[in-house]
Design a protein around this motif. Structure first.
Motif, mmCIF file in Angstrom:
data_model
loop_
_atom_site.group_PDB
_atom_site.id
_atom_site.type_symbol
_atom_site.label_atom_id
_atom_site.label_comp_id
_atom_site.label_asym_id
_atom_site.label_seq_id
_atom_site.Cartn_x
_atom_site.Cartn_y
_atom_site.Cartn_z
ATOM 1 N N ALA A 1 -11.116 -6.192 -15.019
ATOM 2 C CA ALA A 1 -10.334 -6.531 -13.826
ATOM 3 C C ALA A 1 -9.734 -5.248 -13.271
ATOM 4 C CB ALA A 1 -9.235 -7.525 -14.182
ATOM 5 N N ILE A 2 -10.182 -4.840 -12.105
ATOM 6 C CA ILE A 2 -9.798 -3.552 -11.526
ATOM 7 C C ILE A 2 -8.837 -3.760 -10.367
ATOM 8 C CG2 ILE A 2 -10.713 -1.606 -10.183
ATOM 9 C CD1 ILE A 2 -13.119 -1.597 -12.035
ATOM 10 N N ASP A 3 -7.780 -2.945 -10.320
ATOM 11 C CA ASP A 3 -6.762 -3.081 -9.278
ATOM 12 C C ASP A 3 -7.284 -2.660 -7.910
ATOM 13 O OD1 ASP A 3 -4.957 -3.957 -11.164
ATOM 14 O OD2 ASP A 3 -3.990 -2.011 -11.429
ATOM 15 N N CYS A 4 -7.937 -1.500 -7.861
ATOM 16 C CA CYS A 4 -8.337 -0.962 -6.559
ATOM 17 C C CYS A 4 -9.533 -0.023 -6.703
ATOM 18 C CB CYS A 4 -7.155 -0.201 -5.939
ATOM 19 S SG CYS A 4 -7.511 0.584 -4.345
ATOM 20 N N ILE A 5 -10.398 -0.060 -5.709
ATOM 21 C CA ILE A 5 -11.481 0.920 -5.591
ATOM 22 C C ILE A 5 -11.496 1.412 -4.149
ATOM 23 C CG2 ILE A 5 -13.950 1.402 -5.796
ATOM 24 C CD1 ILE A 5 -14.217 -0.950 -7.692
ATOM 25 N N PHE A 6 -11.477 2.717 -3.976
ATOM 26 C CA PHE A 6 -11.624 3.278 -2.624
ATOM 27 C C PHE A 6 -12.662 4.400 -2.658
ATOM 28 C CE2 PHE A 6 -8.038 5.641 -4.476
ATOM 29 C CZ PHE A 6 -8.352 6.964 -4.191
ATOM 30 N N PHE B 1 -2.985 0.592 -11.179
ATOM 31 C CA PHE B 1 -1.550 0.701 -10.963
ATOM 32 C C PHE B 1 -0.783 0.422 -12.255
ATOM 33 C CE2 PHE B 1 -2.905 -0.578 -6.578
ATOM 34 C CZ PHE B 1 -2.576 0.616 -5.966
ATOM 35 N N LYS B 2 0.258 1.197 -12.472
ATOM 36 C CA LYS B 2 1.145 1.003 -13.616
ATOM 37 C C LYS B 2 2.576 0.815 -13.116
ATOM 38 C CE LYS B 2 -2.054 1.736 -16.741
ATOM 39 N NZ LYS B 2 -2.561 0.616 -17.562
ATOM 40 N N THR B 3 3.415 0.217 -13.966
ATOM 41 C CA THR B 3 4.845 0.102 -13.694
ATOM 42 C C THR B 3 5.602 0.413 -14.975
ATOM 43 O OG1 THR B 3 4.745 -2.287 -14.156
ATOM 44 C CG2 THR B 3 4.613 -1.608 -11.837
#
Length: 273
Positions: free
Chosen positions: A147-152, A164-166
């Motif tokens: 499960a990937i947060d973002c690809i650009f 992304f981390k928090t």
């Protein structure tokens, strides 16, 4: 036609087997047992459907970034953060979650790192499990979940996978290599890198790349994890009384933060530490 069930592997499962270096003292394999072997028991199921505070912050932060980019002009509106607070129904959350997520939204509007990027994929954070990648390794087949947060896309068309981390979450290079392995199946023959970005402190890791040999090594490791986990589940179904032998506990300071401390017989309370 009913498909045959296959073993599975993911970064999350690997993390439940083997913690990052330096976190070994906090690792407890019994959490994997509760999550994967006993998830249908009412007491366990009730815990699994409730997000911890760090999980809730991470999910809402991801959703916030997603909402910013659903309507790009919003990034430049003075009331953008207030609008997203309403969309997220943030005021229904605990005070701590509200404070942390509000700061994340404010930080992101001030430094919208994806604003000028060619976004290929951006997760809301609350989607169902992604479709698995069927991997054949030797004489074994298993389902691989990523499960990937973002690809650009970079200017040279390199795929850039961003996670992304928090909070104080560490950057685990294993996770990066696993995402690159997934990308090698989704986008074969296309160059890819991966990096981590902390939405709270603004730390952005250096991009990670991998050779085909490195990715093959990680694929072999995932195949072994899938096989071992399937064997553990088989042993538990055969004799549930061996739960603590199959999924050994590691009582200690980590019990304080464990979601299962209310139902685990090995929990060590603060009063006894």
């Amino acid at each position: 036609m009913r498909q045959n069930w296959l073993p599975f592997a993911s970064y999350n499962l690997w993390l439940q087997y083997s913690p990052p270096i330096g976190k070994e003292h906090l690792h407890c394999d019994m959490k994997r047992g509760f999550t994967k072997a006993r998830s249908k028991e009412p007491a366990v199921a009730a815990i699994l459907v409730s997000d911890s505070i760090p999980q809730r912050i991470g999910l809402l932060a991801q959703r916030g970034v997603y909402e910013f980019h659903q309507n790009s002009p919003m990034l430049h509106q003075q009331d953008a953060v207030e609008k997203i607070v309403e969309i997220l129904e943030l005021r229904k959350e605990s005070d701590l979650v509200q404070q942390r997520v509000l700061q994340i939204l404010t930080n992101y509007q001030q430094n919208p790192i994806l604003a000028e990027k060619k976004i290929i994929q951006l997760s809301r954070g609350d989607e169902d499990f992604p479709e698995p990648i069927l991997i054949k390794q030797g004489n074994q087949s298993f389902n691989f979940y990523a499960a990937i947060d973002c690809i650009f896309a970079e200017e040279d068309n390199t795929l850039h996978i961003l996670d992304f981390k928090t909070g104080h979450s560490d950057f685990d290079r294993r996770q990066g290599y696993i995402y690159l392995l997934a990308a090698s199946y989704w986008y074969p023959n296309q160059k890819a890198v991966v990096s981590f970005y902390n939405l709270e402190n603004g730390n952005w890791s250096e991009p990670i790349s991998a050779t085909s040999n490195i990715l093959q090594a990680f694929q072999i490791e995932l195949a072994l994890i899938a096989q071992r986990h399937q064997e553990d589940l088989r042993r538990y179904r055969k004799n549930s009384a061996d739960f603590s032998k199959i999924f050994p506990q590691n009582p200690g300071v980590s019990c304080r933060y464990c979601s299962f401390n209310s139902i685990c017989e090995f929990t060590i309370s603060e009063a006894s530490t």
